[in-house]
Design a protein around this motif. Structure first.
Motif, PDB file in Angstrom:
ATOM      1  N   LEU A  26       0.818  -1.200   0.000  1.00 42.72           N
ATOM      2  CA  LEU A  26       0.000   0.000   0.000  1.00 42.72           C
ATOM      3  C   LEU A  26       0.858   1.258   0.000  1.00 42.72           C
ATOM      4  O   LEU A  26       0.441   2.313  -0.442  1.00 42.72           O
ATOM      5  CB  LEU A  26      -0.960  -0.009   1.194  1.00 42.72           C
ATOM      6  N   GLU A  27       2.076   1.105   0.505  1.00 43.61           N
ATOM      7  CA  GLU A  27       2.926   2.288   0.516  1.00 43.61           C
ATOM      8  C   GLU A  27       3.574   2.547  -0.823  1.00 43.61           C
ATOM      9  O   GLU A  27       3.932   3.678  -1.136  1.00 43.61           O
ATOM     10  CB  GLU A  27       3.968   2.179   1.619  1.00 43.61           C
ATOM     11  N   THR A  28       3.697   1.472  -1.643  1.00 42.14           N
ATOM     12  CA  THR A  28       4.187   1.734  -2.998  1.00 42.14           C
ATOM     13  C   THR A  28       3.223   2.666  -3.706  1.00 42.14           C
ATOM     14  O   THR A  28       3.612   3.472  -4.538  1.00 42.14           O
ATOM     15  CB  THR A  28       4.312   0.436  -3.804  1.00 42.14           C
ATOM     16  N   LEU A  29       1.945   2.556  -3.354  1.00 41.53           N
ATOM     17  CA  LEU A  29       0.947   3.433  -3.960  1.00 41.53           C
ATOM     18  C   LEU A  29       1.292   4.896  -3.710  1.00 41.53           C
ATOM     19  O   LEU A  29       1.259   5.723  -4.610  1.00 41.53           O
ATOM     20  CB  LEU A  29      -0.421   3.089  -3.362  1.00 41.53           C
ATOM     21  N   LEU A  30       1.641   5.203  -2.462  1.00 45.23           N
ATOM     22  CA  LEU A  30       1.904   6.598  -2.115  1.00 45.23           C
ATOM     23  C   LEU A  30       3.164   7.108  -2.807  1.00 45.23           C
ATOM     24  O   LEU A  30       3.173   8.192  -3.371  1.00 45.23           O
ATOM     25  CB  LEU A  30       2.048   6.730  -0.598  1.00 45.23           C
ATOM     26  N   ALA A  31       4.198   6.292  -2.772  1.00 44.13           N
ATOM     27  CA  ALA A  31       5.455   6.731  -3.373  1.00 44.13           C
ATOM     28  C   ALA A  31       5.294   6.904  -4.882  1.00 44.13           C
ATOM     29  O   ALA A  31       5.730   7.906  -5.446  1.00 44.13           O
ATOM     30  CB  ALA A  31       6.558   5.733  -3.065  1.00 44.13           C
ATOM     31  N   THR A  32       4.655   5.923  -5.523  1.00 42.94           N
ATOM     32  CA  THR A  32       4.520   6.041  -6.974  1.00 42.94           C
ATOM     33  C   THR A  32       3.586   7.177  -7.345  1.00 42.94           C
ATOM     34  O   THR A  32       3.724   7.769  -8.410  1.00 42.94           O
ATOM     35  CB  THR A  32       4.014   4.732  -7.603  1.00 42.94           C
ATOM     36  N   PHE A  33       2.661   7.510  -6.455  1.00 46.22           N
ATOM     37  CA  PHE A  33       1.813   8.673  -6.728  1.00 46.22           C
ATOM     38  C   PHE A  33       2.670   9.938  -6.744  1.00 46.22           C
ATOM     39  O   PHE A  33       2.524  10.794  -7.615  1.00 46.22           O
ATOM     40  CB  PHE A  33       0.711   8.784  -5.665  1.00 46.22           C
ATOM     41  N   GLY A  34       3.578  10.014  -5.793  1.00 45.42           N
ATOM     42  CA  GLY A  34       4.514  11.146  -5.788  1.00 45.42           C
ATOM     43  C   GLY A  34       5.326  11.191  -7.075  1.00 45.42           C
ATOM     44  O   GLY A  34       5.506  12.249  -7.677  1.00 45.42           O
ATOM     45  N   ILE A  35       5.786  10.005  -7.508  1.00 44.60           N
ATOM     46  CA  ILE A  35       6.562   9.948  -8.748  1.00 44.60           C
ATOM     47  C   ILE A  35       5.713  10.430  -9.920  1.00 44.60           C
ATOM     48  O   ILE A  35       6.186  11.152 -10.804  1.00 44.60           O
ATOM     49  CB  ILE A  35       7.058   8.515  -8.992  1.00 44.60           C
ATOM     50  N   SER A  36       4.443  10.041  -9.915  1.00 36.43           N
ATOM     51  CA  SER A  36       3.617  10.436 -11.052  1.00 36.43           C
ATOM     52  C   SER A  36       3.447  11.956 -11.102  1.00 36.43           C
ATOM     53  O   SER A  36       3.467  12.541 -12.183  1.00 36.43           O
ATOM     54  CB  SER A  36       2.268   9.716 -11.014  1.00 36.43           C
TER      55      SER A  36
END
Lengths: 531, 248, 381, 425
Positions: A330-340
């Motif tokens: 679930l935390e990959t979601l947050l990090a990749t959202f930042g990347i996006s």
């Protein structure tokens, strides 16, 4: 010059020579140009057809200094010009010295019809056929007799059929009962919309005319013919709809299949997946920018380039961020959202916040006409094929190659794989790179369908998650099935309830479906699936 | 007929996953206050059998009864647990972010609905009950430690302790000594044997030595059905069992 | 007795203490400095600051509701924006009806957007919204019912983890599409706007604004106390037990799906209240509140603050939104780089958020202290 | 502890911020999204205002002071528009704001700008039905775009109409107006097809196929498109691929300009139409120098200009003139100075600000060329006065706006009840 021409038209009897005619194209008035076009067509001059088709293509210019009308081939700022009325090359000039002979839609229609009449004897049967089709709209006795003559010399059976249709359309206006009846019957096999228009018109006329037994027969025959046509058109409409569904499905498949790797196989909730699509689309744009004269090949070059480029970006993201987050999906979601967010703004800053134009190569434009009621657009056809090829390639890679074996080993049991000497770090990086790379080539395909802009990814990210989840995570067949089902369902709901409601219904359906099968369509069952 | 004496009754139960028959016409009867050991190779269907009893997996066919008339196939996990069937998982499963005390407190019988939990206050009786469970599993000293900080064996005991506090009639215990030292195993054996005086206990285990130390009656599962049943000695001498299980 | 409960809820740990004091402080000071201090005084707080902080307070309450389901129950909801928006729409509909015949077309019954789209009569679902009590009920009920239906379906069939997250996202996305439709009767893309008054008080009036500000502060603090009460109860232990090992809870005989549903609905209602308080302060509610991106963003507030602590969520909401306000003005072209960078950094290097850093530092200090003490002891012996 | 210090930093920052507002420049607020979905269109307008400010400063500024642009990013987030508007007026004390794109952003800031008595110039075509004391609308209203376009097509023999739009207020209202206008002109209900699609709709296969079928009934058919920005590219691509050319079924669009075309491969679109008040291809000296200045400012000689830019240009010029005329930037003095002000527009005529806060502008129809420019094929004889309230909707026909007439002095005066409704100030 142009004033004398206006006078000439007013008097209506002055005959202008061909060069004079061509020279008078410099007029600004569209009505005058229409008359000139008609005259050029009637002049039967060898240059007529060339001038008219170049005019349609927007290639006719005149020189600002001496008003010579020329055919110009413009590249960037220079132009090579040819004298329009003589066909004699006039060498090079600059774009600034030329002024375009503008046309509007009315003129385009006039040009099309004139060109059609000049093309009846063209070598290419396809052009002959479309020339005849062009005439459907305004058939009269004079035209009919020209086509009759044409029918005598025509060899190609498709063209013959079209000619017969054209003549029959005209024959509907005949005053002879039997001719009329015959025309109605023969037209019942034609799917051209013009035929339907003509038959509908006829039916309307007949129903208002005196009701003799003859008219009643005619009305009945017309109605039967129309019914026959309508039912066939209906069938083709359904086929078309299925095609639309499959084509939407294949777009969904393309955008989702990369996610099926990063999310489905690796368990990374990759919110930057959409931006990988976007980067792929921008790669196409850059390639076209670098090779402005090879638009035809640009797509083919873009596919591997986009794969490598977005793949590298993906590897970068994996090494830089995601590897710290395994086991915390679930935390990959947050990090990749930042990347996006970062990637979007990067594109805005480095390229432009505006959408960019990506040209469609010739071979991808237009449509494959199966019959007048059914034509399949080439870009969609290619994308369907492309999507299936990508899927097949990916399956081969994952199921047959050593890399695929390692990927499966790592995802099933990381520590065991590590113990067996698999470099799990690099397998992770390359798997993520693979998923991103595939998103990149999906982006290349999207550049042919939609906007290439910073928001491109956002438009697709939710759809791709829906497809993967609906199909079942970790199963490429599921992704295929999910994409196609959602695509076709959408397209079958759309005509009756509109695009938005169709989409909402599909979403609600997915939500309910997941209740039934919490792990998607093609999920693993049994004990192992629960852990 | 046997139904009357037994507390747990499985008859002709089958279940399959994707065509693979995990349980195949299994029949099994557990009596009141019996200590039963179930052994079998990997994939013999031991855990699936537990899943069926506790309602996690629904059988494709067959009957599962608790007591005389309660049809377990029609109940879900929570209902079955409240009927008095407790389960310990293969992997020790305790609430790692709660203290040992809290773990046991949550297991206390009664108070299973939402509002009573929202306004819950612990009374003296219940405190004593928890303390006595702590004593039984020997974790008095760890009362306020986080469960996540316990050793593997201690977690196993805590889980058993939670089962006891829950006060079920039947305890299903899946591999209680996996990963335990020899002494720990011995203590567990004692614990389980003492439990069997008040509860029916079903133990699934690989460790033959452990089984031998506690077993009165042993059932051998193979490919989803009962291969043999009887005392340890009988089993050890059973030819079929030797062939498929003990043989290698 | 009463006092001890408040102490237990609001003053039990440092985080709660600071939070309570700060909220009460600003709830008193901000309105006073805005209303009573003359505009040209350096101590005056501008209406801009009041509305801004009021907005943050609503966001903080929203973050709290997310933390309750994510930090405690372990459900990562990517659809909490939908509950927030529904509460907002319920309030918006009330405010629309309060306009009465003061709309641009002067129609006493229909809101302006219905007039120029030629709606003949008020749709049935708009009835009753002119009464505040019913509207208030709907601010709880609309998000509550949605959460109940969705949760009942999802928890009953044990949709969990990533799947559940994606489904909540699908839910808010579907609602966004629906509310964007003009035929739906909620004003389409323009949403509801041009509000005039609430309970008879002019919304453009600074006193009303300050009252709403105080109401938000009170709502936040009560919400905090309420969440804390749940967290400290045995139900709270159960909730966290479900987060850590759901099947264990189930095999102990608890109806985990009921507990999850209960918390989910409570959380949705809190989010709804946050939305209802937000709308009159910002003056517009529009379907973009349903946008999936929005819901992701608010999960990020909680992550940055530190989840599972409640006060962390509040802190996160304030910090991220202040950063957004600050950077969109200070570096309009680059703020997304900064914000995106923060998200990545926090998730990778600060898994427990800002609160986690503080706690870590503190426990390191105490460990250092105890080490020193033990060394001292050794030396002494 | 940490938190307390953070708070004090915040408070200090805010106080410091608000007190920094007094300085000797005239502040021009720019409220356009630089991120999010609307950034595509709005960044251009931000740059346009920056260019205008720079030019004005080179020419000596205003009232002897230099202009200073204050740029903020409302990030395509509607509540944020309201917040940023308040920030601009209250904190930065700007004297005028150029900004917003789409009605929802304007509706969001409207209460704020009215409450604080600010001055907003809204430069985009919109659905009308509004006239605020504090807003000047320099984009087209429906009678300056939609109705002339339909007239033009009708003259060309179009009998069957597809009204296709994105589902939001502008298309809904415009299509309502057009529908009643077409019926007034004797078009049968059966000859009108209305279709709405969501924002950024990307799969147009079914709709284009429907249009194709609708258009094959023997009557000349045209599409009036109010499809919003992002959805246009896939729409036109699908049109081209399914073989619907401009000669068969022309599409006239109200939201597709040079800027949008620069993001599309225009080859398949040649001949489709757009109705605007300005095209880059307009021939006038003002336009030539404007284009030159723009391309120099942005450093790209392929950069195009478009209608909302002209609207921004006119708005800025008018404001500057009104400020010089009034001798102050005070809103209450500048506003009356605006009425009747004439500024040369970029297409060779004059733009006049009317007392209903809308401009008089010419209406042009252009055909898309393969170079991404428009060939102007038709234009109104003179300037058309922008209507705040349309005459083709019964509720709105009775409303007029006049901010100069002391007998009315409001934006929505009902001529039947003789009352103003819905005014906040």
């Amino acid at each position: 010059m142009s004033t004398s021409f206006a006078d000439a038209i007013d008097e209506g009897n002055t005959v202008l020579s061909f060069p004079e005619l061509v020279a008078s194209l410099t007029t600004k008035k569209f009505d005058e140009k229409a008359v000139i076009i008609k005259k050029i067509q009637e002049s039967e001059h060898p240059q007529s057809l060339i001038i008219l088709s170049k005019l349609l293509d927007g290639k006719i210019y005149y020189k600002k200094d001496d008003k010579t009308v020329v055919i110009a081939d413009i590249t960037k700022k220079t132009a090579s010009i040819i004298n329009a009325s003589t066909g004699e090359p006039l060498g090079q000039t600059t774009k600034k010295k030329l002024k375009k002979v503008g046309i509007n839609n009315k003129l385009r229609r006039a040009l099309n019809s004139s060109i059609a009449q000049l093309s009846l004897n063209n070598e290419d049967p396809k052009i002959r056929k479309s020339a005849v089709v062009e005439m459907f709209k305004n058939m009269d006795d004079e035209m009919s007799s020209i086509l009759q003559k044409q029918l005598g010399v025509e060899k190609n059976k498709h063209v013959i059929k079209t000619l017969e249709t054209a003549i029959s359309i005209n024959q509907l206006k005949s005053s002879v009962h039997d001719d009329k009846l015959q025309a109605i019957e023969s037209l019942s096999n034609s799917l051209y919309p013009e035929v339907r228009v003509a038959l509908n018109q006829l039916e309307k006329n007949l129903s208002t005319s005196p009701q003799t037994s003859q008219t009643l027969t005619l009305i009945e025959t017309t109605q039967n013919s129309l019914k026959k046509i309508e039912s066939r058109v209906g069938i083709y409409k359904q086929i078309e709809n299925i095609f639309f569904g499959i084509s939407l499905g294949s777009v969904l498949l393309l955008i989702a299949v990369g996610l099926a790797i990063t999310f489905g196989v690796m368990g990374v909730i990759n919110m930057a997946h959409g931006e990988m699509l976007m980067l792929g689309a921008y790669t196409t744009y850059i390639i076209q920018l670098l090779l402005p004269n090879h638009i035809e090949y640009s797509i083919l070059i873009s596919i591997p380039t986009a794969f490598i480029f977005t793949g590298l970006v993906g590897i970068g993201i994996e090494r830089g961020v995601i590897r710290f987050l395994y086991g915390r999906p679930l935390e990959t979601l947050l990090a990749t959202f930042g990347i996006s967010l970062i990637l979007q703004q990067a594109v805005r800053t480095l390229i432009s916040p505006q959408n960019r134009a990506v040209s469609t190569p010739e071979w991808m434009s237009g449509s494959l006409d199966i019959n007048p009621a059914l034509s399949l657009t080439y870009n969609r056809l290619y994308i369907i094929i492309f999507a299936l090829l990508v899927l097949a390639g990916l399956m081969l890679l994952l199921n047959k190659s050593k890399f695929g074996l390692q990927v499966r080993a790592v995802t099933q049991n990381r520590s065991m794989a590590k113990a067996m000497g698999i470099k799990t770090d690099w397998v992770d990086a390359f798997t993520f790179g693979l998923g991103s790379g595939i998103a990149g080539i999906a982006g290349v395909a999207l550049s042919q369908l939609t906007n290439v802009g910073p928001n491109l990814g956002q438009a697709y990210i939710i759809d791709s998650f829906m497809v993967v989840v609906f199909g079942g995570v970790g199963n490429l067949w599921g992704t295929l099935f999910g994409a196609m089902t959602l695509g076709i369902a959408n397209k079958f709901l759309e005509p009756s309830m509109g695009a938005v409601l169709a989409k909402i219904i599909v979403l609600v359906f997915i939500i309910l479906f997941i209740q039934k099968r919490p792990r998607g369509m093609f999920a693993l069952k049994g004990r192992s699936a629960d852990n | 007929m046997e139904k009357n004496e037994s507390i747990l009754y499985l008859n002709n139960v089958s279940v399959s996953f994707d065509g693979f028959k995990a349980i195949n016409e299994l029949s099994l009867y557990i009596d009141k206050n019996e200590l039963r050991c179930i052994i079998g190779a990997n994939g013999a269907g031991k855990t699936t059998m537990m899943d069926i009893i506790t309602g996690k997996t629904k059988p494709d066919e067959g009957e599962v009864y608790f007591g005389d008339h309660i049809d377990l196939t029609k109940k879900d996990e929570a209902e079955i647990a409240n009927l008095g069937i407790g389960r310990k998982f293969q992997k020790p499963t305790v609430f790692e972010n709660h203290s040992v005390f809290e773990n046991l407190q949550l297991a206390l019988e009664g108070h299973r609905n939402i509002l009573s939990n929202l306004f819950y206050e612990l009374n003296e009786d219940q405190r004593n009950k928890i303390d006595s469970s702590l004593e039984t599993i020997g974790l008095e000293a760890e009362k306020y430690r986080m469960a996540g900080e316990l050793s593997h064996g201690q977690k196993q005991w805590l889980e058993i302790g939670m089962l006891i506090t829950q006060n079920p009639q039947v305890l299903l215990v899946d591999e209680p000594v996996a990963g335990m030292t020899h002494q720990e195993s011995e203590r567990t054996a004692e614990l389980l044997t003492s439990l069997a005086t008040r509860h029916s206990v079903v133990v699934v285990e690989h460790d033959m030595e452990f089984v031998r130390s506690i077993a009165r009656r042993v059932t051998v599962l193979h490919q989803g059905s009962v291969l043999a049943e009887g005392t340890m000695d009988k089993i050890q001498n059973d030819r079929k069992v030797i062939e498929v299980y003990l043989g290698d | 007795m009463e006092k001890s409960l408040i102490q237990r809820l609001l003053l039990s740990d440092t985080g709660s203490k600071i939070l309570t004091i700060v909220i009460i402080f600003i709830a008193i000071v901000v309105p006073v400095l805005n209303l009573l201090v003359p505009v040209d005084s350096p101590l005056h707080i501008s209406t801009y600051t009041v509305t801004l902080l009021g907005k943050y307070l609503c966001y903080a309450l929203l973050a709290l509701s997310v933390d309750l389901v994510w930090g405690y129950l372990g459900i990562l909801s990517l659809g909490h924006g939908a509950f927030f928006a529904l509460g907002g729409y319920a309030m918006g509909m009330y405010l629309m009806r309060q306009i009465g015949d003061r709309g641009v077309y002067g129609n006493p019954l229909l809101p302006d957007f219905m007039v120029f789209l030629n709606w003949g009569s008020l749709p049935w679902y708009w009835f009753g919204f002119d009464h505040f009590p019913l509207a208030l009920l709907m601010m709880f009920a609309a998000p509550g019912i949605l959460a109940f239906v969705f949760g009942w379906l999802a928890f009953r069939s044990r949709v969990t983890g990533v799947y559940l997250s994606i489904m909540t996202q699908a839910m808010t996305y579907a609602l966004m599409l629906a509310f964007f439709q003009n035929d739906f009767g909620f004003g389409g893309n323009n949403g509801l706007t041009d509000f005039k008054e609430i309970l008879g008080f002019n919304l453009q009036d600074n006193t009303t604004r300050c009252a709403l500000f105080v109401a938000s502060a009170v709502a936040l603090l009560s919400g905090y106390a309420f969440c804390k009460y749940i967290a400290q109860s045995r139900l709270g232990s159960l909730v966290m037990a479900i987060r850590d090992s759901e099947s264990r809870v189930r095999f102990m005989g608890y109806r985990d799906e009921h507990i999850k549903l209960f918390i989910f609905v409570i959380s949705a209602m809190l989010a709804g209240i946050a939305g209802a308080l937000y709308v009159p302060q910002v003056g517009i509610i529009n379907p973009s509140e349903f946008a999936p991106i929005r819901s992701i963003e608010l999960v990020i507030w909680v992550a940055i603050g530190g989840r599972g602590t409640l006060y962390g969520a509040v802190l996160g909401a304030f910090v991220v939104n202040y950063a957004k306000t600050f950077f969109t003005a200070w570096a309009p072209e680059a703020w997304l780089f900064i914000l995106g960078g923060i998200f990545v950094f926090v998730t990778v290097f600060m898994p427990k958020g800002l609160v986690g850093i503080y706690n870590q530092a503190r426990s390191r200090n105490t460990r250092k202290k105890s080490m020193k003490e033990s060394q001292a002891n050794i030396r002494n012996s | 502890m940490k938190k307390l210090s953070l708070w004090s930093v915040l408070c200090v920052a805010m106080i410091a911020w608000s007190s920094s507002a007094f300085s000797d420049t005239i502040k021009v607020g720019v409220l356009h999204s630089l991120s999010g979905t609307m950034a595509i269109s709005e960044t251009t307008l931000k740059d346009t205002v920056l260019m205008m400010v720079e030019e004005q400063n080179k020419a000596g500024g205003l009232l002897g002071k230099q202009l200073e642009a204050v740029v903020v990013d409302p990030a395509s987030d509607w509540p944020l528009f309201a917040e940023k508007m308040r920030e601009l007026v209250e904190v930065h004390k700007v004297d005028v704001i150029f900004g917003c794109w789409t009605s929802v952003s304007r509706k969001s800031v409207l209460p704020v700008v009215e409450e604080l008595n600010g001055l907003l110039f809204y430069p985009v075509q919109y659905e009308g039905e509004e006239s605020s004391k504090n807003v000047f609308y320099t984009g087209a209203s429906p009678n300056q775009q939609a109705i002339p376009a339909v007239d033009y097509l009708m003259d060309g023999g179009v009998e069957r109409w597809v009204l296709a739009g994105t589902d939001y207020v502008y298309p809904r209202t415009t299509n309502k107006i057009l529908e009643s206008y077409l019926k007034l002109k004797g078009v049968d209900e059966k000859d009108i097809m209305i279709n709405y699609t969501p924002f950024s709709h990307s799969d147009w296969q079914t709709i284009v196929s429907d249009i194709k079928q609708f258009g094959s009934a023997g009557k000349k058919t045209a599409v009036v498109s109010t499809i919003n920005g992002d959805a246009n590219v896939p729409f036109y691509k699908e049109l081209g691929n399914q073989g619907l050319s401009a000669e068969d079924i022309p599409v006239v669009a109200f939201s597709v300009g040079e800027e949008e075309l620069s993001g599309i491969d225009t080859a398949p679109l040649v001949g489709h139409l757009a109705a605007w008040n300005y095209f880059q291809s307009a021939e006038s000296e003002e336009n030539d120098s404007f284009i030159e200045a723009w391309q120099a400012f942005i450093g790209n000689e392929d950069r195009v200009t478009n209608d909302p830019m002209e609207a921004t240009y006119i708005g800025f010029k008018m404001w500057a003139e009104a400020v010089s005329k009034a001798g102050t930037t005070e809103v209450d003095k500048v506003r009356p100075a605006m009425y009747g002000l004439e500024v040369p527009n970029l297409t060779g005529g004059t733009a006049v600000m009317n007392t209903n806060h809308h401009l008089s502008k010419p209406v042009l129809i252009g055909e898309i060329q393969d170079d991404g420019q428009f060939e102007i094929v038709w234009s109104t004889d003179g300037e058309v006065k922008g209507d705040a309230w349309t005459d083709y909707l019964p509720e709105s026909a009775v409303i007029v706006s006049d901010w100069a007439d002391p007998a009315i002095n409001c934006g929505n005066f009902n001529t039947e009840t003789k009352k103003c409704s819905g005014q906040n100030y």
